[in-house]
Scaffold this motif. Structure first.
Motif, PDB file in Angstrom:
ATOM      1  N   ASN A  73      -4.380  40.334  36.097  1.00 45.26           N
ATOM      2  CA  ASN A  73      -5.036  39.456  35.121  1.00 45.26           C
ATOM      3  C   ASN A  73      -6.203  38.714  35.769  1.00 45.26           C
ATOM      4  N   ARG A  76      -9.417  40.631  35.832  1.00 44.48           N
ATOM      5  CA  ARG A  76     -10.038  40.751  34.499  1.00 44.48           C
ATOM      6  C   ARG A  76     -10.958  39.564  34.205  1.00 44.48           C
ATOM      7  N   ASN A 297      -5.148  45.975  32.006  1.00 41.20           N
ATOM      8  CA  ASN A 297      -5.988  45.653  33.156  1.00 41.20           C
ATOM      9  C   ASN A 297      -6.362  46.847  34.025  1.00 41.20           C
ATOM     10  N   ARG A 300      -6.952  49.896  30.553  1.00 39.05           N
ATOM     11  CA  ARG A 300      -7.843  49.260  29.562  1.00 39.05           C
ATOM     12  C   ARG A 300      -7.900  50.090  28.278  1.00 39.05           C
TER      13      ARG A 300
END
Length: 397
Positions: A73, A76, A297, A300
């Motif tokens: 995360n 990202r 992530n 995608r």
């Protein structure tokens, strides 16, 4: 920078971090502990100090690195584009596997033949009747207790009939990587992928079932990870295919690492690109869609999956809200740190319960087994399956 020695490379990767803190709100372990050392920013600082020899990898210090879920995360949202996943892998390889790692258990789940044997023995011995009682006798922090709780009582899906035979117009060629746990516990999804990809006009070949090396790679077992990577490369070369897919998003990052320059994708991305060739029958059902961290992530492919599911007439798709940012499965994390993983899972299950679904969908077999164990403990009984299995069952041929 692949020519750099590991400590230099780790220090170089760590230097990219600008310490802005934008990663903190999306980090599941920081939310769990409220501790800077349990955040990406804190772990980057620890990795840099270890690489430069400023500190020793004591048990207390390395625990913060071992706790990381590898959900990415942080990558990202990072404005500096820090390669956090690469930094974590390099650092764990440098300091080696964590003490007390459940090697025997992890070795078993990496071998599909052993998993099948364990499943047959469990069925013959009626494990559904006694596994819960046995698990309760083990300590809450026991890896074997977590493994027993995730052991399915029975197959969740009937196998779909599929064929690898070519159709005249089929192109390009796709190789499907079955993996280890997924090849046994998610066989229906593997067959569903074959059915759907062939319907979309792809030619499919099936690679042998074995572990891609993700468990060793993320656990600091560098030699085991490299052996698995070489096996991936050998199988890929023998396939003669143009692209590689895996029904388990958790394998994608490791497969891409082993095969630089090869297109390694989530099947839903390829299916979405040819969605006009697929027709689905109606299904009046409300489903909660859990999106694994690796799907959002690494692959995608969340939008591609949502687009496909929304092609099924009358199907009500409810994505599970984020946060929580991770269910806690995280590959072998649910076996290595079962109590922490259960806390993260409970938060996810609460979000799912709020959607009042009739069924749960998740594309990562580890996440599904982990969530199912929590459902059993909480008295919830949502049927669960891979989204590809649902799509294949609704496909109009």
């Amino acid at each position: 920078m692949p020519h750099e020695k590991p400590p230099l490379r780790i220090a170089s990767l760590a230097d990219q971090c600008v310490q802005c803190g934008l990663c903190l709100p999306v980090c599941p372990t920081y939310a769990l502990d409220g501790n800077e050392a349990e955040s990406p920013r804190g772990r980057i600082a620890i990795a840099a100090a270890l690489a430069r020899g400023d500190v020793e990898p004591t048990a207390a210090l390395r625990e913060h690195l071992d706790h990381c879920l590898g959900c990415l995360n942080c990558e990202r949202v990072c404005p500096a584009y820090v390669q956090y996943g690469e930094l974590l892998v390099e650092t764990r390889a440098m300091i080696g596997p964590m003490p007390g790692r459940p090697r025997l258990l992890l070795a078993m789940i990496q071998r599909p033949a052993l998993l099948r044997l364990a499943g047959r023995l469990g069925k013959a011995l009626g494990s559904a009747r006694w596994k819960k009682r046995l698990a309760e006798r083990l300590p809450a922090a026991s890896s074997w207790r977590a493994a027993l709780n995730t052991l399915p009582d029975a197959a969740n899906d009937d196998a779909l009939k599929s064929s690898l035979a070519d159709s005249p117009s089929a192109q390009p060629s796709i190789a499907l990587f079955p993996g280890c746990v997924a090849s046994v516990e998610d066989a229906a999804a593997q067959q569903a992928a074959i059915v759907l990809l062939r319907a979309a006009g792809y030619r499919i070949s099936l690679l042998p079932a074995f572990c891609c090396g993700a468990i060793d790679l993320h656990g600091g077992e560098a030699q085991g990870a490299e052996r698995a990577a070489q096996r991936v490369r050998d199988a890929w070369q023998a396939s003669g295919a143009e692209q590689l897919v895996s029904i388990t998003p958790g394998c994608l990052g490791t497969l891409r690492r082993a095969l630089p320059g090869v297109t390694v994708a989530d099947p839903v991305t390829l299916l979405s690109a040819r969605a006009d060739r697929l027709r689905f029958g109606p299904l009046a059902r409300s489903v909660a869609l859990h999106l694994p961290c690796t799907q959002t992530n690494v692959a995608r492919s969340e939008e591609a999956l949502l687009s496909l599911l929304r092609q099924v007439p009358e199907l009500e798709v409810k994505p599970v809200p984020r946060p929580p940012h991770c269910c806690g499965a995280a590959g072998s994390h649910m076996l290595e740190f079962p109590e922490r993983a259960a806390r993260l899972r409970d938060d996810t299950l609460e979000q799912i319960a709020g959607l009042a679904p009739q069924q749960l969908l998740s594309s990562n077999i580890g996440c599904r087994l982990h969530l199912a164990a929590g459902m059993d403990e909480g008295g919830r009984h949502w049927p669960h399956q891979h989204p590809l299995t649902l799509l294949a069952r609704q496909l109009i041929s």
